[in-house]
Design a protein around this motif. Structure first.
Motif, PDB file in Angstrom:
ATOM      1  N   GLY A   7       0.820  -1.210   0.000  1.00 42.69           N
ATOM      2  CA  GLY A   7       0.000   0.000   0.000  1.00 42.69           C
ATOM      3  C   GLY A   7       0.850   1.255   0.000  1.00 42.69           C
ATOM      4  O   GLY A   7       0.551   2.222  -0.716  1.00 42.69           O
ATOM      5  N   GLN A   8       1.901   1.255   0.787  1.00 44.09           N
ATOM      6  CA  GLN A   8       2.801   2.399   0.829  1.00 44.09           C
ATOM      7  C   GLN A   8       3.501   2.603  -0.511  1.00 44.09           C
ATOM      8  O   GLN A   8       3.671   3.732  -0.971  1.00 44.09           O
ATOM      9  N   ARG A   9       3.879   1.503  -1.138  1.00 40.48           N
ATOM     10  CA  ARG A   9       4.522   1.603  -2.453  1.00 40.48           C
ATOM     11  C   ARG A   9       3.550   2.140  -3.500  1.00 40.48           C
ATOM     12  O   ARG A   9       3.927   2.932  -4.363  1.00 40.48           O
ATOM     13  N   LEU A  10       2.295   1.706  -3.439  1.00 45.90           N
ATOM     14  CA  LEU A  10       1.295   2.204  -4.381  1.00 45.90           C
ATOM     15  C   LEU A  10       1.044   3.692  -4.185  1.00 45.90           C
ATOM     16  O   LEU A  10       0.873   4.428  -5.156  1.00 45.90           O
ATOM     17  N   VAL A  11       1.032   4.150  -2.955  1.00 43.81           N
ATOM     18  CA  VAL A  11       0.881   5.584  -2.691  1.00 43.81           C
ATOM     19  C   VAL A  11       2.083   6.344  -3.241  1.00 43.81           C
ATOM     20  O   VAL A  11       1.931   7.415  -3.849  1.00 43.81           O
ATOM     21  N   ALA A  12       3.270   5.797  -3.091  1.00 39.68           N
ATOM     22  CA  ALA A  12       4.468   6.444  -3.627  1.00 39.68           C
ATOM     23  C   ALA A  12       4.427   6.516  -5.154  1.00 39.68           C
ATOM     24  O   ALA A  12       4.797   7.539  -5.745  1.00 39.68           O
ATOM     25  N   VAL A  13       3.931   5.462  -5.799  1.00 35.76           N
ATOM     26  CA  VAL A  13       3.808   5.473  -7.265  1.00 35.76           C
ATOM     27  C   VAL A  13       2.775   6.507  -7.691  1.00 35.76           C
ATOM     28  O   VAL A  13       2.952   7.209  -8.681  1.00 35.76           O
ATOM     29  N   PHE A  14       1.681   6.625  -6.945  1.00 36.62           N
ATOM     30  CA  PHE A  14       0.658   7.618  -7.242  1.00 36.62           C
ATOM     31  C   PHE A  14       1.238   9.031  -7.166  1.00 36.62           C
ATOM     32  O   PHE A  14       1.019   9.848  -8.066  1.00 36.62           O
ATOM     33  N   ILE A  15       1.991   9.318  -6.129  1.00 38.94           N
ATOM     34  CA  ILE A  15       2.595  10.645  -5.973  1.00 38.94           C
ATOM     35  C   ILE A  15       3.620  10.893  -7.075  1.00 38.94           C
ATOM     36  O   ILE A  15       3.681  11.989  -7.642  1.00 38.94           O
ATOM     37  N   ALA A  16       4.398   9.873  -7.414  1.00 34.62           N
ATOM     38  CA  ALA A  16       5.351  10.016  -8.524  1.00 34.62           C
ATOM     39  C   ALA A  16       4.612  10.297  -9.822  1.00 34.62           C
ATOM     40  O   ALA A  16       5.047  11.126 -10.634  1.00 34.62           O
ATOM     41  N   GLY A  17       3.484   9.627 -10.037  1.00 38.19           N
ATOM     42  CA  GLY A  17       2.681   9.869 -11.234  1.00 38.19           C
ATOM     43  C   GLY A  17       2.151  11.287 -11.280  1.00 38.19           C
ATOM     44  O   GLY A  17       2.134  11.926 -12.343  1.00 38.19           O
ATOM     45  N   LEU A  18       1.715  11.797 -10.136  1.00 42.86           N
ATOM     46  CA  LEU A  18       1.258  13.184 -10.086  1.00 42.86           C
ATOM     47  C   LEU A  18       2.373  14.148 -10.480  1.00 42.86           C
ATOM     48  O   LEU A  18       2.151  15.105 -11.221  1.00 42.86           O
ATOM     49  N   LEU A  19       3.549  13.897  -9.989  1.00 43.50           N
ATOM     50  CA  LEU A  19       4.671  14.785 -10.288  1.00 43.50           C
ATOM     51  C   LEU A  19       5.141  14.648 -11.735  1.00 43.50           C
ATOM     52  O   LEU A  19       5.448  15.642 -12.393  1.00 43.50           O
ATOM     53  N   LEU A  20       5.188  13.428 -12.237  1.00 40.85           N
ATOM     54  CA  LEU A  20       5.693  13.191 -13.596  1.00 40.85           C
ATOM     55  C   LEU A  20       4.727  13.651 -14.676  1.00 40.85           C
ATOM     56  O   LEU A  20       5.146  13.981 -15.785  1.00 40.85           O
ATOM     57  N   LEU A  21       3.428  13.648 -14.375  1.00 39.21           N
ATOM     58  CA  LEU A  21       2.434  13.991 -15.384  1.00 39.21           C
ATOM     59  C   LEU A  21       1.758  15.329 -15.097  1.00 39.21           C
ATOM     60  O   LEU A  21       0.605  15.543 -15.460  1.00 39.21           O
ATOM     61  N   ASN A  22       2.490  16.233 -14.464  1.00 36.73           N
ATOM     62  CA  ASN A  22       1.953  17.545 -14.135  1.00 36.73           C
ATOM     63  C   ASN A  22       2.723  18.631 -14.868  1.00 36.73           C
ATOM     64  O   ASN A  22       3.765  18.380 -15.475  1.00 36.73           O
ATOM     65  N   TYR A  23       2.242  19.857 -14.769  1.00 41.58           N
ATOM     66  CA  TYR A  23       2.727  20.958 -15.588  1.00 41.58           C
ATOM     67  C   TYR A  23       4.249  21.158 -15.645  1.00 41.58           C
ATOM     68  O   TYR A  23       4.780  21.188 -16.744  1.00 41.58           O
ATOM     69  N   PRO A  24       4.951  21.328 -14.556  1.00 46.95           N
ATOM     70  CA  PRO A  24       6.360  21.715 -14.729  1.00 46.95           C
ATOM     71  C   PRO A  24       7.172  20.748 -15.595  1.00 46.95           C
ATOM     72  O   PRO A  24       7.939  21.170 -16.449  1.00 46.95           O
ATOM     73  N   LEU A  25       6.986  19.459 -15.408  1.00 45.90           N
ATOM     74  CA  LEU A  25       7.742  18.504 -16.222  1.00 45.90           C
ATOM     75  C   LEU A  25       7.191  18.400 -17.635  1.00 45.90           C
ATOM     76  O   LEU A  25       7.950  18.217 -18.584  1.00 45.90           O
ATOM     77  N   LEU A  26       5.887  18.510 -17.784  1.00 39.91           N
ATOM     78  CA  LEU A  26       5.307  18.438 -19.123  1.00 39.91           C
ATOM     79  C   LEU A  26       5.803  19.576 -20.003  1.00 39.91           C
ATOM     80  O   LEU A  26       6.001  19.400 -21.201  1.00 39.91           O
ATOM     81  N   SER A  27       6.012  20.737 -19.419  1.00 41.35           N
ATOM     82  CA  SER A  27       6.481  21.879 -20.215  1.00 41.35           C
ATOM     83  C   SER A  27       7.899  21.657 -20.743  1.00 41.35           C
ATOM     84  O   SER A  27       8.266  22.220 -21.774  1.00 41.35           O
ATOM     85  N   LEU A  28       8.682  20.829 -20.067  1.00 42.31           N
ATOM     86  CA  LEU A  28      10.030  20.532 -20.549  1.00 42.31           C
ATOM     87  C   LEU A  28      10.004  19.735 -21.848  1.00 42.31           C
ATOM     88  O   LEU A  28      10.918  19.824 -22.662  1.00 42.31           O
ATOM     89  N   PHE A  29       8.947  18.937 -22.040  1.00 45.39           N
ATOM     90  CA  PHE A  29       8.866  18.067 -23.207  1.00 45.39           C
ATOM     91  C   PHE A  29       7.964  18.617 -24.307  1.00 45.39           C
ATOM     92  O   PHE A  29       7.779  17.971 -25.328  1.00 45.39           O
ATOM     93  N   ASP A  30       7.407  19.796 -24.099  1.00 48.28           N
ATOM     94  CA  ASP A  30       6.548  20.412 -25.112  1.00 48.28           C
ATOM     95  C   ASP A  30       7.421  21.218 -26.078  1.00 48.28           C
ATOM     96  O   ASP A  30       7.422  22.444 -26.084  1.00 48.28           O
ATOM     97  N   ARG A  31       8.162  20.511 -26.879  1.00 51.69           N
ATOM     98  CA  ARG A  31       9.091  21.103 -27.842  1.00 51.69           C
ATOM     99  C   ARG A  31       8.744  20.609 -29.242  1.00 51.69           C
ATOM    100  O   ARG A  31       8.158  19.546 -29.401  1.00 51.69           O
ATOM    101  N   PRO A  32       9.115  21.361 -30.249  1.00 50.55           N
ATOM    102  CA  PRO A  32       8.816  20.913 -31.629  1.00 50.55           C
ATOM    103  C   PRO A  32       9.809  19.853 -32.127  1.00 50.55           C
ATOM    104  O   PRO A  32      10.367  19.968 -33.214  1.00 50.55           O
TER     105      PRO A  32
END
Length: 65
Positions: A7-32
């Motif tokens: 359960g703790q590992r699943l919560v950690a994966v959820f938080i990692a997913g929130l961070l990886l699929l959120n604005y600041p990181l997404l803007s790094l990959f929004d390139r032509p």
């Protein structure tokens, strides 16, 4: 004890997913740029999504034993 750790590992994966699929990181990959003819942002999104699904499946299967 195994369920609590899984359960703790699943919560950690959820938080990692929130961070990886959120604005600041997404803007790094929004390139032509393209990777194998696909936009870089799409490759990143589907790659991270696939990675998160694989990690969750691994945690759930390992916890079932």
């Amino acid at each position: 004890m195994r369920k609590g750790l899984a359960g703790q590992r699943l919560v950690a994966v959820f938080i990692a997913g929130l961070l990886l699929l959120n604005y600041p990181l997404l803007s790094l990959f929004d390139r032509p740029l393209s990777v194998f003819g696909l936009p870089l942002l799409h490759v990143y999104l589907f790659g991270m999504w696939l990675g998160l699904v694989v990690v969750v499946a691994w945690i759930v299967e390992r916890g079932a034993r």
